[in-house]
Enzyme design. Structure first.
Site, short mmCIF file in Angstrom:
data_model
loop_
_atom_site.label_atom_id
_atom_site.label_comp_id
_atom_site.label_asym_id
_atom_site.label_seq_id
_atom_site.Cartn_x
_atom_site.Cartn_y
_atom_site.Cartn_z
N HIS A 104 11.31 -22.49 10.57
CA HIS A 104 10.56 -23.22 11.16
C HIS A 104 8.42 -23.37 10.87
CE1 HIS A 104 12.51 -23.27 15.34
NE2 HIS A 104 13.13 -23.96 14.09
N HIS A 121 8.50 -29.69 13.00
CA HIS A 121 7.93 -28.22 12.56
C HIS A 121 6.57 -28.47 11.55
CE1 HIS A 121 10.34 -26.05 14.58
NE2 HIS A 121 11.32 -26.14 13.64
N ASP A 168 0.67 -0.80 0.11
CA ASP A 168 0.11 -0.32 0.36
C ASP A 168 0.90 1.42 0.24
OD1 ASP A 168 0.90 0.66 2.50
OD2 ASP A 168 -1.35 0.50 2.84
N CYS A 211 3.55 -2.91 4.04
CA CYS A 211 2.26 -1.53 4.36
C CYS A 211 2.81 -1.14 5.17
CB CYS A 211 1.23 -2.13 4.83
SG CYS A 211 0.92 -3.34 6.38
N GLY A 212 2.51 0.18 6.08
CA GLY A 212 3.46 0.63 7.60
C GLY A 212 3.59 0.08 8.78
N THR A 213 3.43 -0.46 8.62
CA THR A 213 3.68 -2.26 10.13
C THR A 213 4.17 -3.53 9.51
OG1 THR A 213 2.07 -2.68 10.75
CG2 THR A 213 2.92 -0.55 11.99
N GLY A 214 3.54 -3.69 8.23
CA GLY A 214 3.38 -4.82 7.80
C GLY A 214 1.85 -6.12 8.50
N ILE A 215 1.79 -5.38 9.80
CA ILE A 215 0.63 -6.31 9.94
C ILE A 215 -0.58 -6.81 9.28
CG2 ILE A 215 -0.99 -6.46 12.20
CD1 ILE A 215 1.18 -4.71 14.00
N GLY A 216 -0.98 -5.36 8.89
CA GLY A 216 -2.46 -5.33 8.20
C GLY A 216 -1.59 -6.47 6.93
N MET A 217 -1.44 -6.38 6.06
CA MET A 217 -0.82 -7.59 5.17
C MET A 217 -1.03 -8.49 5.67
SD MET A 217 -0.56 -5.72 2.43
CE MET A 217 -0.01 -4.46 1.42
#
Length: 149
Positions: free
Chosen positions: A98, A133, A8, A65-71
């Protein structure tokens, strides 16, 4: 190797830098947007990359994105996608070793472009450990089958 890449507006600069970097590494890159720094909605772009990964059209994806979290949240809604937000070298390595993450999510507002290149390189070059794993990834697949109908 073939990677789908998108961002974004918050990750646009990092995405552009990574596309150039990946191409120099002889990796085929499919740029799925955004195409500028104007404000856009990250779910639209995360969905494009996640669908490509989910269907096996690409070997993996990189989202910013800004933090990577939303994506990451959006990408993990797709079957066969194991997206991970990484913040440093350790999390980049563990996401592959892992968790066999096939989508890497980065924060464009918290990562410098040189640091982002290093994290992508670690993620791409770290082998999946398998072993104990694999059992855990099988459990994730079973949960996915049950809940994503």
């Amino acid at each position: 190797m073939r990677l789908a890449v998108a961002s974004d507006h918050g990750g646009y600069e990092v995405k552009q830098t990574l596309i150039e970097y990946l191409k120099k590494q002889k990796i085929e890159v499919i740029d799925l947007g955004t195409n500028g720094p104007d404000s856009v909605d990250y779910p639209d772009f995360a969905s494009e990359v996640a669908e490509q990964v989910s269907r096996g059209f690409v070997d993996g994806g990189v989202l910013a994105c800004g933090t990577g979290i939303g994506m990451c949240i959006v990408a993990n809604k797709f079957k066969n996608v194991r997206a991970a937000v990484v913040f440093d070298e350790y999390t980049a390595r563990m996401s592959k070793e892992h968790n066999n993450a096939n989508v890497l999510c980065l924060g464009g507002r918290i990562r410098q472009t040189e640091e982002a290149k290093k994290l992508v390189t670690i993620w791409l070059t770290t082998p999946y450990a398998g072993g104990r794993h694999a059992r855990r990834l099988t459990k994730i697949s079973e949960i996915e089958k049950k809940n994503l109908k």
